[in-house]
Design an enzyme around this catalytic site. Structure first.
Site, PDB file in Angstrom:
ATOM      1  N   ASP A   1      -7.652  25.469  13.793  1.00 20.96           N
ATOM      2  CA  ASP A   1      -8.890  24.749  13.134  1.00 20.96           C
ATOM      3  C   ASP A   1      -8.534  24.703  11.683  1.00 20.96           C
ATOM      4  O   ASP A   1      -8.258  25.795  11.022  1.00 20.96           O
ATOM      5  CB  ASP A   1     -10.081  25.480  13.284  1.00 20.96           C
ATOM      6  CG  ASP A   1     -10.558  25.486  14.863  1.00 20.96           C
ATOM      7  OD1 ASP A   1     -11.152  24.690  15.323  1.00 20.96           O
ATOM      8  OD2 ASP A   1      -9.848  26.788  15.545  1.00 20.96           O
TER       9      ASP A   1
ATOM     10  N   ASP B   1      -4.569  27.464   6.967  1.00 21.82           N
ATOM     11  CA  ASP B   1      -5.642  27.022   5.931  1.00 21.82           C
ATOM     12  C   ASP B   1      -6.304  28.268   5.204  1.00 21.82           C
ATOM     13  O   ASP B   1      -7.334  28.009   4.618  1.00 21.82           O
ATOM     14  CB  ASP B   1      -6.606  26.035   6.387  1.00 21.82           C
ATOM     15  CG  ASP B   1      -7.452  26.436   7.452  1.00 21.82           C
ATOM     16  OD1 ASP B   1      -7.066  27.015   8.449  1.00 21.82           O
ATOM     17  OD2 ASP B   1      -8.706  25.940   7.050  1.00 21.82           O
TER      18      ASP B   1
ATOM     19  N   ASP C   1      -1.842  27.631  12.812  1.00 19.19           N
ATOM     20  CA  ASP C   1      -3.242  27.785  13.024  1.00 19.19           C
ATOM     21  C   ASP C   1      -3.708  26.404  13.479  1.00 19.19           C
ATOM     22  O   ASP C   1      -2.746  25.514  13.408  1.00 19.19           O
ATOM     23  CB  ASP C   1      -3.720  28.183  11.584  1.00 19.19           C
ATOM     24  CG  ASP C   1      -5.246  28.037  11.798  1.00 19.19           C
ATOM     25  OD1 ASP C   1      -5.747  28.866  12.557  1.00 19.19           O
ATOM     26  OD2 ASP C   1      -6.006  27.726  11.146  1.00 19.19           O
TER      27      ASP C   1
END
Length: 230
Positions: free
Chosen positions: A21, A177, A19
């Protein structure tokens, strides 16, 4: 409640998909500023960074929709999304930075493997950010939220990367995250590393990962075969 991670067979992993961001980069401030610029333009009150951070992870459209309070007027949402993207296109690199330890981890993990990015952020700003911050050379593909007909947690993007890398799901790990990333991994039947330091880390433990990282350097502990052999 924390769960015991399962050991990932590091020697069998041939593709690592990240991922963006909250995993590779901290983009919280630039996203917050661009959302608040949009809200101001439409005579709405700005929102605190902590609130906007909780809205990140499902793509620009959902970020804007949540910031507006999920209105029914689709034309209004589209106008607001255009406003947000116009501002973000200019200001996406004002404060955004690569998390400490990311480059060191990527340098270790790239040996003998292919690396890629799969983000729900629109692909053009994702590519521009990776290029500007020196991340692009590590990745054979960078795909965004508008690269496919669907976004994470739909597994389409991840299964496409698996096919393009010519590997199997069991030879792949998704690193992210948020619960969106972990669910994507589960649906694609890959391994999953959850990052507890990111923008959406309040959600990451809602779905069990195979490994939980408190810092980017922890990816090495999970996936570096040389370290495991010592």
């Amino acid at each position: 409640m924390a769960h015991e991670p399962k050991p990932i067979p590091a020697d069998k992993i041939r593709l690592i998909v990240f991922d963006l961001d909250g995993t590779l980069i901290d983009s919280r401030k630039d996203l917050t500023n661009s959302i608040n610029a949009m809200l101001t333009e439409f005579d709405r009150q700005p929102l605190p960074e902590e609130i906007i951070s909780e809205y990140i992870g499902d793509g620009a459209g959902m970020l804007v929709r949540r910031a507006l309070g999920d209105p029914d007027d689709e034309k209004f949402v589209e106008s607001a999304l255009t406003s947000f993207l116009n501002h973000y296109r200019i200001h996406k690199l004002d404060y955004t930075y690569v998390y400490d330890g990311v480059f060191a981890a990527l340098d270790v993990l790239k040996t003998g493997r292919q690396l890629a990015v799969l983000t729900n952020k629109p692909v053009r700003p994702a590519e521009a950010i990776c290029e500007a911050l020196g991340l692009s050379p590590y990745f054979f593909r960078i795909y965004g939220g508008n690269s496919f007909a669907t976004k994470k947690p739909d597994p389409e993007g991840l299964t496409t990367l698996i096919r393009e890398a010519r590997v199997q799901p069991e030879e792949t790990v998704m690193v992210g995250d948020s619960d969106v990333d972990i669910l994507t991994a589960r649906r694609a039947r890959t391994w999953a590393i959850g990052c507890r330091y990111g923008l959406s880390s309040h959600t990451v433990e809602s779905i069990p990962s195979d490994y939980l990282a408190d810092f980017p350097k922890d990816w090495i502990s999970a996936l570096d075969t040389a370290k495991m052999e010592k």
